[in-house]
Design a protein around this motif. Sequence first.
Motif, PDB file in Angstrom:
ATOM      1  N   ASN A 293      46.240  30.683  38.048  1.00 61.48           N
ATOM      2  CA  ASN A 293      45.892  30.358  36.453  1.00 61.48           C
ATOM      3  C   ASN A 293      44.381  32.074  36.369  1.00 61.48           C
ATOM      4  N   ALA A 294      43.773  31.715  36.482  1.00 64.12           N
ATOM      5  CA  ALA A 294      42.596  32.855  36.280  1.00 64.12           C
ATOM      6  C   ALA A 294      42.655  34.379  37.398  1.00 64.12           C
ATOM      7  N   LEU A 295      43.558  34.165  38.299  1.00 65.11           N
ATOM      8  CA  LEU A 295      44.033  35.986  39.143  1.00 65.11           C
ATOM      9  C   LEU A 295      44.943  36.049  37.836  1.00 65.11           C
ATOM     10  N   SER A 296      45.960  34.878  37.707  1.00 65.68           N
ATOM     11  CA  SER A 296      46.545  36.053  36.018  1.00 65.68           C
ATOM     12  C   SER A 296      45.811  36.824  35.357  1.00 65.68           C
ATOM     13  N   SER A 297      44.866  36.004  34.858  1.00 70.37           N
ATOM     14  CA  SER A 297      45.112  37.036  33.530  1.00 70.37           C
ATOM     15  C   SER A 297      43.507  37.984  34.282  1.00 70.37           C
ATOM     16  N   TYR A 298      43.126  38.213  35.088  1.00 61.94           N
ATOM     17  CA  TYR A 298      41.756  38.691  36.281  1.00 61.94           C
ATOM     18  C   TYR A 298      43.240  39.824  36.516  1.00 61.94           C
ATOM     19  N   THR A 299      43.795  39.867  37.235  1.00 59.19           N
ATOM     20  CA  THR A 299      45.226  41.251  37.705  1.00 59.19           C
ATOM     21  C   THR A 299      45.743  41.608  36.391  1.00 59.19           C
ATOM     22  N   ALA A 300      45.487  40.738  34.925  1.00 61.48           N
ATOM     23  CA  ALA A 300      46.483  41.927  34.483  1.00 61.48           C
ATOM     24  C   ALA A 300      45.735  43.027  33.490  1.00 61.48           C
ATOM     25  N   GLN A 301      44.485  42.129  33.113  1.00 61.95           N
ATOM     26  CA  GLN A 301      42.830  42.759  32.523  1.00 61.95           C
ATOM     27  C   GLN A 301      42.481  44.429  33.385  1.00 61.95           C
ATOM     28  N   ASN A 302      42.522  44.185  34.787  1.00 57.43           N
ATOM     29  CA  ASN A 302      41.721  44.973  35.793  1.00 57.43           C
ATOM     30  C   ASN A 302      43.085  45.579  35.521  1.00 57.43           C
ATOM     31  N   LEU A 303      44.558  45.405  35.512  1.00 62.92           N
ATOM     32  CA  LEU A 303      45.353  46.515  36.129  1.00 62.92           C
ATOM     33  C   LEU A 303      45.464  47.369  34.420  1.00 62.92           C
ATOM     34  N   GLY A 304      45.213  46.626  33.808  1.00 60.53           N
ATOM     35  CA  GLY A 304      44.912  47.451  32.518  1.00 60.53           C
ATOM     36  C   GLY A 304      44.119  48.209  31.851  1.00 60.53           C
ATOM     37  N   ALA A 305      42.906  48.486  32.836  1.00 61.19           N
ATOM     38  CA  ALA A 305      41.732  49.210  32.914  1.00 61.19           C
ATOM     39  C   ALA A 305      41.800  49.792  34.367  1.00 61.19           C
ATOM     40  N   ASN A 306      42.997  49.916  35.056  1.00 58.72           N
ATOM     41  CA  ASN A 306      43.407  50.303  35.517  1.00 58.72           C
ATOM     42  C   ASN A 306      42.240  50.113  37.001  1.00 58.72           C
ATOM     43  N   GLN A 307      42.105  48.964  37.807  1.00 55.92           N
ATOM     44  CA  GLN A 307      41.326  48.814  38.861  1.00 55.92           C
ATOM     45  C   GLN A 307      41.982  48.498  39.639  1.00 55.92           C
ATOM     46  N   PRO A 308      42.545  48.668  40.058  1.00 51.80           N
ATOM     47  CA  PRO A 308      43.436  47.888  40.818  1.00 51.80           C
ATOM     48  C   PRO A 308      42.265  47.231  42.712  1.00 51.80           C
ATOM     49  N   GLU A 309      41.660  48.119  42.383  1.00 54.93           N
ATOM     50  CA  GLU A 309      40.911  47.166  44.035  1.00 54.93           C
ATOM     51  C   GLU A 309      40.166  46.191  43.476  1.00 54.93           C
ATOM     52  N   ARG A 310      39.805  46.083  42.354  1.00 59.26           N
ATOM     53  CA  ARG A 310      39.498  44.967  41.965  1.00 59.26           C
ATOM     54  C   ARG A 310      40.515  44.148  42.130  1.00 59.26           C
ATOM     55  N   VAL A 311      41.408  43.988  42.477  1.00 63.68           N
ATOM     56  CA  VAL A 311      42.474  42.921  42.349  1.00 63.68           C
ATOM     57  C   VAL A 311      42.475  42.377  43.984  1.00 63.68           C
ATOM     58  N   ARG A 312      42.399  43.330  45.252  1.00 61.20           N
ATOM     59  CA  ARG A 312      42.031  43.062  46.077  1.00 61.20           C
ATOM     60  C   ARG A 312      41.214  41.952  46.168  1.00 61.20           C
ATOM     61  N   GLU A 313      39.336  42.669  45.956  1.00 63.83           N
ATOM     62  CA  GLU A 313      38.590  41.708  46.084  1.00 63.83           C
ATOM     63  C   GLU A 313      38.561  40.259  45.154  1.00 63.83           C
ATOM     64  N   GLY A 314      39.662  40.559  44.402  1.00 62.93           N
ATOM     65  CA  GLY A 314      39.937  38.785  43.633  1.00 62.93           C
ATOM     66  C   GLY A 314      40.912  37.869  44.638  1.00 62.93           C
ATOM     67  N   LEU A 315      41.677  38.762  45.460  1.00 59.40           N
ATOM     68  CA  LEU A 315      42.423  37.412  45.757  1.00 59.40           C
ATOM     69  C   LEU A 315      41.549  37.118  46.910  1.00 59.40           C
ATOM     70  N   LYS A 316      40.334  38.220  47.964  1.00 60.43           N
ATOM     71  CA  LYS A 316      39.853  37.473  49.002  1.00 60.43           C
ATOM     72  C   LYS A 316      38.813  36.389  48.405  1.00 60.43           C
ATOM     73  N   SER A 317      38.442  36.543  47.321  1.00 58.27           N
ATOM     74  CA  SER A 317      37.698  35.191  46.924  1.00 58.27           C
ATOM     75  C   SER A 317      37.744  34.136  46.518  1.00 58.27           C
ATOM     76  N   ALA A 318      38.924  34.395  45.879  1.00 56.58           N
ATOM     77  CA  ALA A 318      39.807  33.324  45.484  1.00 56.58           C
ATOM     78  C   ALA A 318      40.414  32.400  46.064  1.00 56.58           C
ATOM     79  N   SER A 319      40.750  32.804  47.569  1.00 51.05           N
ATOM     80  CA  SER A 319      41.484  32.208  49.417  1.00 51.05           C
ATOM     81  C   SER A 319      40.174  31.509  49.496  1.00 51.05           C
ATOM     82  N   ARG A 320      38.419  32.094  49.404  1.00 54.19           N
ATOM     83  CA  ARG A 320      37.877  31.187  50.373  1.00 54.19           C
ATOM     84  C   ARG A 320      37.041  30.294  49.191  1.00 54.19           C
ATOM     85  N   MET A 321      37.588  30.177  48.159  1.00 54.29           N
ATOM     86  CA  MET A 321      37.517  29.350  46.958  1.00 54.29           C
ATOM     87  C   MET A 321      38.255  27.928  47.104  1.00 54.29           C
ATOM     88  N   VAL A 322      39.777  28.296  47.439  1.00 56.64           N
ATOM     89  CA  VAL A 322      40.758  27.911  47.841  1.00 56.64           C
ATOM     90  C   VAL A 322      40.732  26.748  48.837  1.00 56.64           C
TER      91      VAL A 322
END
Length: 448
Positions: A293-322
């Motif tokens: 759920n955190a990745l949903s808002s994180y992705t939406a805000q970063n795409l809204g701010a035109n920062q798609p590469e931060r989304v890729r880094e976010g998924l990698k960080s989330a996978s380590r947390m998992v």
Amino acid sequence: MNREAEYLIRETPAKALFQFALPMMIGNLFQQLYTMVDSAIVGRYVGEQALAAVGASYALTTVFICVAIGGGIGASVIVSRAFGAKEYARMKSALYTACLVFLGVAVLLAGFGLTFSRQIMTALNTPADALEIAVLYLNIYFYGLPFLFMYNIESSMFNALGKSRIPLYFLIFSSIFNVVLDWILVTQFAMGVAGVAWATFLAQGVSAVLSFLVLLHELKPFPADHVCLFDGSELSEMVKIALPSILQQSTVSIGMMLVQSVVNGFGSEALAGFSAAMRIESICCVPMSGIGNALSSYTAQNLGANQPERVREGLKSASRMVLIFAVVICLWLEIFHDGLMALFLGTDGTATALSTGNGYLTFMGWFFCLIGFKMAVDGVLRGAGDTKMFTVANLVNLSIRVIVAFAFSPIFGISMVWCAVPLGWFANWAISYREYRTGKWKHTMGHA
């Protein structure tokens, strides 16, 4: 606008996600803990039959909760996108639209539930000795459905604004209030299952009203002209994201509701053990759901701010947390499963109930990394509005669980109900991850 409110698009991905997800995890943990207390009080002070009745209702009630949560997450994607783009008038219009629409949906669903609760529980093959108690519990639950919906929508709106601590405070209050009422109504007034249901009704009602007042207060600092209370175009955008989100959130619960008839066929003792194990599993899913759920808002805000590469880094960080959470959960279940089951059934639980619950927990403990990876990549697709394959993936997940349970449980026993679960999770992840790798999600939402 205070830069602290924009940490999801400014902080390092790992720090931003953890900072945002942690309050949601703690809040969901409290929410799950008080549902566990409901079941523990019922199992210990009312009996296994009552626990089986609440358990028979659990899959159905969770579907309604998931509709509320999924709808809220879908709406929050639109609000998050507008927030990231600093379009505050659009953000407020979307928020008000979501609250009005989902309140109406909740009233309709409550009416449907009150009308057909007995027929639904009968169709799910609820054991005869638990049917009347289950219907009583459900009817009280449906009276409070509008409060439940509004509270979850309001929580999603707070999350969309980057204020995930506020829902945490309300969940802590609601959980403690609920537990206190459980204890008073069941042990002091001997109201049984009805006492548990009324406690939940009151706790959610108070939290929903207070949360709405705080939300209105939090919106005041955002400058906006020409705000609409209802915007049809914003609703259309929400529906495109909310429907797949509702499906994703409901997949597990719909699957469990459908296979509930299989479990019910093994009798109320097996159902009591299975119900207790499901409550414990819901605790184990809390960190995975929070990350997704955190990745949903994180992705939406970063795409809204035109920062798609931060989304890729976010998924990698989330996978380590998992991975970290999955190891901890596995160790916890493998070592303490007996004690966990005793919380619900006491030391004199029947052999069937205990063996069913312990069998479920010791098997499932090894596979929570799969639901974590699935929820993480689903969170990215949902936040980006990439809904097509997201929907297919969750339908495949649901289909595998239902087909295996119905086809093989009558032959090989109740354990086939849970053997199908990791298969569904893995298939869901594989389909969603393949879609993520195409990169289409970067262009689905746009940056209007």
